[in-house]
Scaffold this motif. Structure first.
Motif, PDB file in Angstrom:
ATOM      1  N   ASN A  11       3.763   4.989  -9.571  1.00 40.15           N
ATOM      2  CA  ASN A  11       3.432   5.866 -10.696  1.00 40.15           C
ATOM      3  C   ASN A  11       2.050   6.456 -10.478  1.00 40.15           C
ATOM      4  OD1 ASN A  11       5.797   5.472 -12.273  1.00 40.15           O
ATOM      5  ND2 ASN A  11       5.020   3.456 -12.837  1.00 40.15           N
ATOM      6  N   ALA A  12       1.873   7.714 -10.800  1.00 41.35           N
ATOM      7  CA  ALA A  12       0.604   8.409 -10.556  1.00 41.35           C
ATOM      8  C   ALA A  12      -0.579   7.698 -11.202  1.00 41.35           C
ATOM      9  CB  ALA A  12       0.691   9.846 -11.046  1.00 41.35           C
ATOM     10  N   ASP A  13      -0.370   7.088 -12.369  1.00 42.12           N
ATOM     11  CA  ASP A  13      -1.488   6.420 -13.043  1.00 42.12           C
ATOM     12  C   ASP A  13      -1.892   5.110 -12.364  1.00 42.12           C
ATOM     13  OD1 ASP A  13       0.799   5.073 -13.817  1.00 42.12           O
ATOM     14  OD2 ASP A  13       0.252   4.949 -15.930  1.00 42.12           O
ATOM     15  N   GLU A  14      -1.107   4.645 -11.400  1.00 41.03           N
ATOM     16  CA  GLU A  14      -1.463   3.442 -10.625  1.00 41.03           C
ATOM     17  C   GLU A  14      -2.466   3.749  -9.520  1.00 41.03           C
ATOM     18  OE1 GLU A  14       1.846   0.805  -9.444  1.00 41.03           O
ATOM     19  OE2 GLU A  14       3.093   2.233 -10.542  1.00 41.03           O
ATOM     20  N   LEU A  15      -2.642   5.022  -9.207  1.00 38.02           N
ATOM     21  CA  LEU A  15      -3.542   5.427  -8.133  1.00 38.02           C
ATOM     22  C   LEU A  15      -4.843   5.944  -8.745  1.00 38.02           C
ATOM     23  CD1 LEU A  15      -3.683   5.728  -5.056  1.00 38.02           C
ATOM     24  CD2 LEU A  15      -2.750   8.018  -5.314  1.00 38.02           C
ATOM     25  N   LYS A  16      -5.920   5.257  -8.470  1.00 38.76           N
ATOM     26  CA  LYS A  16      -7.226   5.633  -9.003  1.00 38.76           C
ATOM     27  C   LYS A  16      -7.860   6.724  -8.143  1.00 38.76           C
ATOM     28  CE  LYS A  16      -7.003   2.284 -11.997  1.00 38.76           C
ATOM     29  NZ  LYS A  16      -5.895   2.502 -12.857  1.00 38.76           N
ATOM     30  N   GLU A  17      -8.644   7.569  -8.768  1.00 36.04           N
ATOM     31  CA  GLU A  17      -9.342   8.654  -8.083  1.00 36.04           C
ATOM     32  C   GLU A  17     -10.236   8.101  -6.959  1.00 36.04           C
ATOM     33  OE1 GLU A  17     -10.234  12.808  -7.764  1.00 36.04           O
ATOM     34  OE2 GLU A  17      -8.782  11.857  -9.094  1.00 36.04           O
ATOM     35  N   ASN A  18     -10.130   8.678  -5.778  1.00 37.00           N
ATOM     36  CA  ASN A  18     -10.942   8.320  -4.602  1.00 37.00           C
ATOM     37  C   ASN A  18     -10.796   6.864  -4.159  1.00 37.00           C
ATOM     38  OD1 ASN A  18     -12.116  10.936  -4.328  1.00 37.00           O
ATOM     39  ND2 ASN A  18     -13.449  10.448  -6.033  1.00 37.00           N
ATOM     40  N   ALA A  19      -9.676   6.235  -4.471  1.00 32.70           N
ATOM     41  CA  ALA A  19      -9.423   4.849  -4.073  1.00 32.70           C
ATOM     42  C   ALA A  19      -8.102   4.805  -3.301  1.00 32.70           C
ATOM     43  CB  ALA A  19      -9.373   3.938  -5.280  1.00 32.70           C
ATOM     44  N   PRO A  20      -8.149   4.941  -1.978  1.00 31.24           N
ATOM     45  CA  PRO A  20      -6.923   4.950  -1.180  1.00 31.24           C
ATOM     46  C   PRO A  20      -6.074   3.703  -1.416  1.00 31.24           C
ATOM     47  CG  PRO A  20      -8.828   5.442   0.187  1.00 31.24           C
ATOM     48  CD  PRO A  20      -9.341   5.008  -1.138  1.00 31.24           C
ATOM     49  N   VAL A  30       1.947   4.233   4.741  1.00 28.58           N
ATOM     50  CA  VAL A  30       1.475   5.533   4.269  1.00 28.58           C
ATOM     51  C   VAL A  30       0.266   5.293   3.374  1.00 28.58           C
ATOM     52  CG1 VAL A  30       2.076   7.565   2.896  1.00 28.58           C
ATOM     53  CG2 VAL A  30       3.795   6.506   4.372  1.00 28.58           C
ATOM     54  N   LEU A  31      -0.773   6.059   3.602  1.00 33.47           N
ATOM     55  CA  LEU A  31      -1.993   5.954   2.811  1.00 33.47           C
ATOM     56  C   LEU A  31      -1.967   7.043   1.744  1.00 33.47           C
ATOM     57  CD1 LEU A  31      -4.565   4.231   2.832  1.00 33.47           C
ATOM     58  CD2 LEU A  31      -5.639   6.023   4.184  1.00 33.47           C
ATOM     59  N   LEU A  32      -2.048   6.634   0.480  1.00 30.10           N
ATOM     60  CA  LEU A  32      -2.083   7.578  -0.636  1.00 30.10           C
ATOM     61  C   LEU A  32      -3.499   7.655  -1.157  1.00 30.10           C
ATOM     62  CD1 LEU A  32       1.074   6.403  -2.610  1.00 30.10           C
ATOM     63  CD2 LEU A  32       0.920   8.278  -0.960  1.00 30.10           C
ATOM     64  N   ILE A  33      -3.927   8.862  -1.512  1.00 26.28           N
ATOM     65  CA  ILE A  33      -5.252   9.034  -2.106  1.00 26.28           C
ATOM     66  C   ILE A  33      -5.184  10.148  -3.140  1.00 26.28           C
ATOM     67  CG2 ILE A  33      -6.062  10.602  -0.302  1.00 26.28           C
ATOM     68  CD1 ILE A  33      -8.858   9.138  -0.731  1.00 26.28           C
ATOM     69  N   LYS A  34      -5.924   9.949  -4.236  1.00 26.64           N
ATOM     70  CA  LYS A  34      -6.001  10.968  -5.288  1.00 26.64           C
ATOM     71  C   LYS A  34      -7.387  11.590  -5.226  1.00 26.64           C
ATOM     72  CE  LYS A  34      -4.331  10.050  -9.437  1.00 26.64           C
ATOM     73  NZ  LYS A  34      -4.223   9.544 -10.831  1.00 26.64           N
ATOM     74  N   LYS A  35      -7.425  12.900  -5.054  1.00 29.08           N
ATOM     75  CA  LYS A  35      -8.676  13.667  -5.007  1.00 29.08           C
ATOM     76  C   LYS A  35      -8.574  14.795  -6.016  1.00 29.08           C
ATOM     77  CE  LYS A  35     -11.024  12.070  -1.396  1.00 29.08           C
ATOM     78  NZ  LYS A  35     -12.384  11.661  -1.430  1.00 29.08           N
ATOM     79  N   GLU A  36      -9.481  14.835  -6.962  1.00 31.88           N
ATOM     80  CA  GLU A  36      -9.511  15.868  -7.990  1.00 31.88           C
ATOM     81  C   GLU A  36      -8.154  16.024  -8.669  1.00 31.88           C
ATOM     82  OE1 GLU A  36     -11.196  19.385  -6.263  1.00 31.88           O
ATOM     83  OE2 GLU A  36     -13.030  18.346  -5.707  1.00 31.88           O
ATOM     84  N   GLY A  37      -7.491  14.889  -8.928  1.00 31.09           N
ATOM     85  CA  GLY A  37      -6.219  14.888  -9.630  1.00 31.09           C
ATOM     86  C   GLY A  37      -4.988  15.149  -8.777  1.00 31.09           C
ATOM     87  N   GLN A  38      -5.170  15.549  -7.538  1.00 34.18           N
ATOM     88  CA  GLN A  38      -4.052  15.793  -6.616  1.00 34.18           C
ATOM     89  C   GLN A  38      -3.822  14.550  -5.768  1.00 34.18           C
ATOM     90  OE1 GLN A  38      -2.032  18.269  -6.495  1.00 34.18           O
ATOM     91  NE2 GLN A  38      -3.092  19.980  -7.431  1.00 34.18           N
ATOM     92  N   ILE A  39      -2.557  14.222  -5.512  1.00 35.94           N
ATOM     93  CA  ILE A  39      -2.226  13.061  -4.693  1.00 35.94           C
ATOM     94  C   ILE A  39      -1.796  13.528  -3.313  1.00 35.94           C
ATOM     95  CG2 ILE A  39      -0.699  11.071  -4.432  1.00 35.94           C
ATOM     96  CD1 ILE A  39      -0.584  10.947  -7.502  1.00 35.94           C
ATOM     97  N   TYR A  40      -2.369  12.890  -2.300  1.00 35.12           N
ATOM     98  CA  TYR A  40      -2.072  13.221  -0.906  1.00 35.12           C
ATOM     99  C   TYR A  40      -1.523  11.985  -0.208  1.00 35.12           C
ATOM    100  CZ  TYR A  40      -5.047  17.178  -2.003  1.00 35.12           C
ATOM    101  OH  TYR A  40      -5.584  18.297  -2.594  1.00 35.12           O
ATOM    102  N   ALA A  41      -0.599  12.205   0.715  1.00 35.02           N
ATOM    103  CA  ALA A  41      -0.013  11.123   1.511  1.00 35.02           C
ATOM    104  C   ALA A  41      -0.312  11.388   2.977  1.00 35.02           C
ATOM    105  CB  ALA A  41       1.497  11.061   1.286  1.00 35.02           C
TER     106      ALA A  41
END
Length: 55
Positions: A11-20, A30-41
């Motif tokens: 879930n998107a809310d499980e991923l904290k901003e700038n915390a891979p 796969v490494l997920l990271i949220k930057k400025e509200g966008q999620i990247y894999a």
């Protein structure tokens, strides 16, 4: 049968901003990271050294 164009990871809310966060998708790290509200894999493997990006 066609492969799905996306795979649920978390879930998107499980991923904290700038915390891979490292997840396993289809038996691949796969490494997920949220930057400025966008999620990247990203692949968890460095293209230059072949080592994992997660620490």
């Amino acid at each position: 049968m066609l492969e799905p164009s996306w795979i649920f990871a978390l879930n998107a809310d499980e991923l904290k901003e700038n915390a891979p966060k490292l997840v396993e998708l289809n038996d691949k790290p796969v490494l997920l990271i949220k930057k400025e509200g966008q999620i990247y894999a990203l692949s968890n493997k460095c293209k230059h050294m072949g080592c994992p990006l997660s620490a």
